[in-house]
Design a protein around this motif. Structure first.
Motif: not given
Lengths: 296, 419
Positions: A135, A137-138, A151, A154, A156-157, A239-241, A243, A246-248, A258
């Protein structure tokens, strides 16, 4: 059927064994493997949302759609990435640790336990834990970045780093399992061989290189096999990380199946992915067994 | 053998007859609600119903939202299917009706039909047959944090046009405030932007034309424009850092923690931002504002048109009569007023909105009452296969990996593949 063979078999009790033991296994295999695969192949030629019986026959269009989907290529690439990282990083790491920890010294068992622990964790739990670690932020990663005054990213994003983040978790989670495979193999080895080599004047490195490693080949082949199969099955960690996003960008074959098949109620399309995955698995298993594991 | 068979039959008959004697009917009710406060009221409603109808038992079953969507086709075709299921209407409902897994309840609800908002009821009616009853509506709009907006020198009540919004975003960024938060990892929160822009740009006619395949379907000017407007916003980098990894509850909590000035959300977030904030308080009513989605220059949609959800209960095939009675009880004015009074929903029953407890929800209720065209969420309305592509493609537009043109084409391609 030629009768002498049957007679011979009957005489040795083999026929009894076959009659007794084959049907249950054959029945289970048919029910849970052959039929579902056959069903999937049948569904895959229909445009079907899962309700009622498939009726809208569209031939091989589903397969064409799968190949046209960009996510399919990404999923395939990611599966290969996982295999590559397993071979290039996880396997050497596991083997090195195994060679170090197969010796008896104080703390060896505790260290083995420690390295094996991640493997015991459930995949979904691991995924959730790491979604907190990553994460921006935290999370722990963010805290480390901030400590150096940067800085925090993210991971996973972003399409660039999501798969990297997942690969790190995969190595972290599974190297312990492969290490255990190697430790078991090392402990099963005849120590006299290494000793003999040492007496003949081989250095520690030479003994390792020319005696221990060749004896480990069957285990290496097994470890590679597990890594590949694991890559083709990877789903519950993704899935929990992310899904698959982003953008496959972090889609694997199964998460692709799935999210694009099941969640969209496109059972025909999903079945086509399933059939493709099945063919990949069968081809791999058959060739691998034929080429690499025939001596085992 | 025959004696054995006979005794079995007798035992079966006995079991049946005792069942009838006790007149025990169990209504299986499958819901997706996660808010304990709301479930508590629902349970009370169920117990009320049981008390009024002796011999009837209401059994609540729960599934998480995403697993519900995945399991539903299998669930509905099993013999043990629930009698009452949750629905967002739209394309999924259409597939269910076509598959014949739902029950036509038109005759049974004839007596209460006129108490329900016609547009909401129409969402659960096809070819004159009604398959379920709506129980709530919602509207998508911008909630905002008045304090943070003031920091950027922006007044939320003055944002009327798309350019106003872009201007506000620029000002907030300049003041060091994160303008918008969004649960981009879940994708659907991002599809609100694109679809609401399409509602503003083309109005009801645009979607109808697209569905009929006219003007290039979803590649028509309306959808191209919607994408271009969205890109104008995205190019300002208005969202929180890492928004593509945020799940919706995370983003809602982010807003509740006072870390972003605005968020485009479903009206029920009024509650959720409180529950999901770190301090469980969230943004208090006096600091919380709401404005409608801005208009676009030359848009054919009216400013009063709304995007939002219509939620209802469907009756599945073979469900006992008591299931319909229970749903009728659930949408009675009494129960609706109670839920509206606790600010959980915008009711669909006429007169029940008088009970709405606060200004925020009253405002939303008025918007919905005024709305000439209420568009259901696209990802529900277009059905799961096309709907998810809308979500995917708009998330990619927000992430910068697709152009407005590509988004429109992806949706149109999905529409062609599915139909």
């Amino acid at each position: 059927m030629n009768s002498p063979a049957i007679r011979r078999a009957a005489a040795s009790g083999q026929l009894t064994a076959v009659v007794l033991f084959l049907p249950p296994a054959l029945l289970l295999f048919t029910l849970f493997v052959v039929l579902p695969v056959g069903e999937a192949a049948w569904y895959s030629v229909y445009n079907w949302n899962g309700f009622g019986r498939p009726s809208n026959w569209i031939g091989l269009d589903n397969y064409r759609y799968v190949f046209e989907t960009r996510a399919f290529g990404l999923a395939l690439r990611n599966n290969f990435l996982i295999i590559a990282v397993s071979l290039a990083i996880q396997l050497p790491l596991a083997m090195t640790l195994a060679i170090l920890l197969a010796e008896k010294f104080r703390g060896a068992v505790a260290l083995r336990m420690l390295f094996f622990l991640p493997y015991v964790l459930a995949e979904v739990a691991t995924g959730l834990i790491f979604s907190f670690v990553y994460d921006g932020d935290y999370g722990l990663v963010a805290a480390i970045w901030r400590f150096f005054g940067a800085e925090p990213p993210h991971l996973l994003a972003s399409t660039q780093t999501s798969m990297l983040a997942i690969l790190i978790v995969i190595v972290w989670k599974y190297f312990g399992f492969h290490m255990m495979l190697f430790i078991a193999a090392l402990q099963g080895q005849d120590r006299n061989l290494v000793e003999a080599a040492r007496i003949d004047g081989a250095s520690r490195w030479q003994a390792l290189r020319h005696v221990t490693l060749p004896l480990l080949y069957p285990t290496i082949r097994l470890s590679v096999f597990f890594a590949v199969v694991g890559s083709l099955q990877l789903f519950d960690l993704v899935m929990p990380l992310t899904r698959g996003g982003p953008a496959d960008s972090s889609q694997t074959m199964v998460s692709f199946l799935y999210s694009h098949g099941v969640m969209r109620m496109r059972i025909g399309y999903g079945s086509a992915i399933g059939v493709i995955l099945f063919l990949i698995c069968v081809t791999f298993a058959a060739t691998y067994k034929r080429w690499f594991m025939r001596d085992d | 053998m025959s004696i054995f068979k006979g005794s079995l039959l007798a035992a079966g008959a006995f079991a049946l007859s005792t069942g009838v004697a006790a007149a025990q009917t169990t209504v299986k009710w499958l819901h997706l609600e996660v808010n304990p406060a709301q479930i508590k009221i629902w349970e009370e409603v169920a117990r009320d119903f049981e008390a009024k109808n002796p011999g009837t038992k209401v059994e609540m079953q729960f599934l998480e939202n995403e697993s519900y969507k995945a399991k539903l086709p299998t669930l509905l075709q099993s013999n043990d299917r629930p009698h009452i299921i949750y629905s967002w209407a739209g394309g999924v409902l259409k597939a269910q009706i076509e598959a014949g897994v739902l029950q036509d309840i038109t005759a049974q609800i004839a007596d209460i039909k006129d108490t329900i908002a016609p547009a909401a009821l129409a969402a659960f009616t096809r070819d004159g047959k009604t398959y379920g009853l709506p129980f709530a509506q919602s509207q998508v709009g911008f909630i905002y944090n008045k304090e943070l907006m003031a920091k950027g020198g922006v007044d939320g009540t003055t944002i009327k046009t798309w350019d106003d919004l872009l201007g506000a975003v620029k000002k907030l960024k300049a003041a060091g405030v994160t303008p918008l938060t969004v649960g981009g990892g879940d994708k659907w929160p991002l599809h609100f932007y694109w679809t609401y822009l399409a509602v503003r740009q083309g109005g009801k006619a645009a979607l109808e034309a697209a569905l009929a395949g006219k003007d290039g379907g979803f590649e028509s000017e309306t959808y191209q424009k919607a994408g271009e407007y969205m890109k104008q916003l995205v190019d300002l980098q208005p969202f929180q850092n890492g928004f593509l990894g945020f799940k919706n509850p995370q983003s809602t909590g982010f807003f509740g923690d006072g870390k972003a000035a605005m968020s485009l959300v479903i009206s029920t977030v009024y509650h959720q931002q409180k529950a999901l904030a770190a301090n469980k308080v969230g943004i208090p009513d006096d600091k919380l504002g709401f404005f409608d989605f801005p208009t676009v220059p030359g848009g054919k949609g009216a400013a009063s048109d709304t995007l939002g959800g219509i939620n209802g209960w469907l009756i599945t095939k073979g469900a006992p009569k008591a299931a319909v009675d229970f749903v009728k009880h659930f949408v009675s004015k009494d129960v609706q007023s109670r839920l509206a009074g606790a600010n959980f929903l915008i009711p669909v029953v006429k007169g029940a909105d008088a009970g709405i407890g606060n200004a925020f929800m009253r405002n939303v209720a008025q918007n919905l009452a005024r709305s000439g065209y209420h568009q259901n969420f696209y990802d529900q309305d277009l059905g799961p296969s096309v709907g998810r592509v809308v979500n995917d493609a708009t998330a990619e537009l927000a992430g910068g990996s697709m152009t407005p043109k590509q988004v429109a084409k992806a949706v149109q391609d999905a529409w062609k593949q599915g139909n």
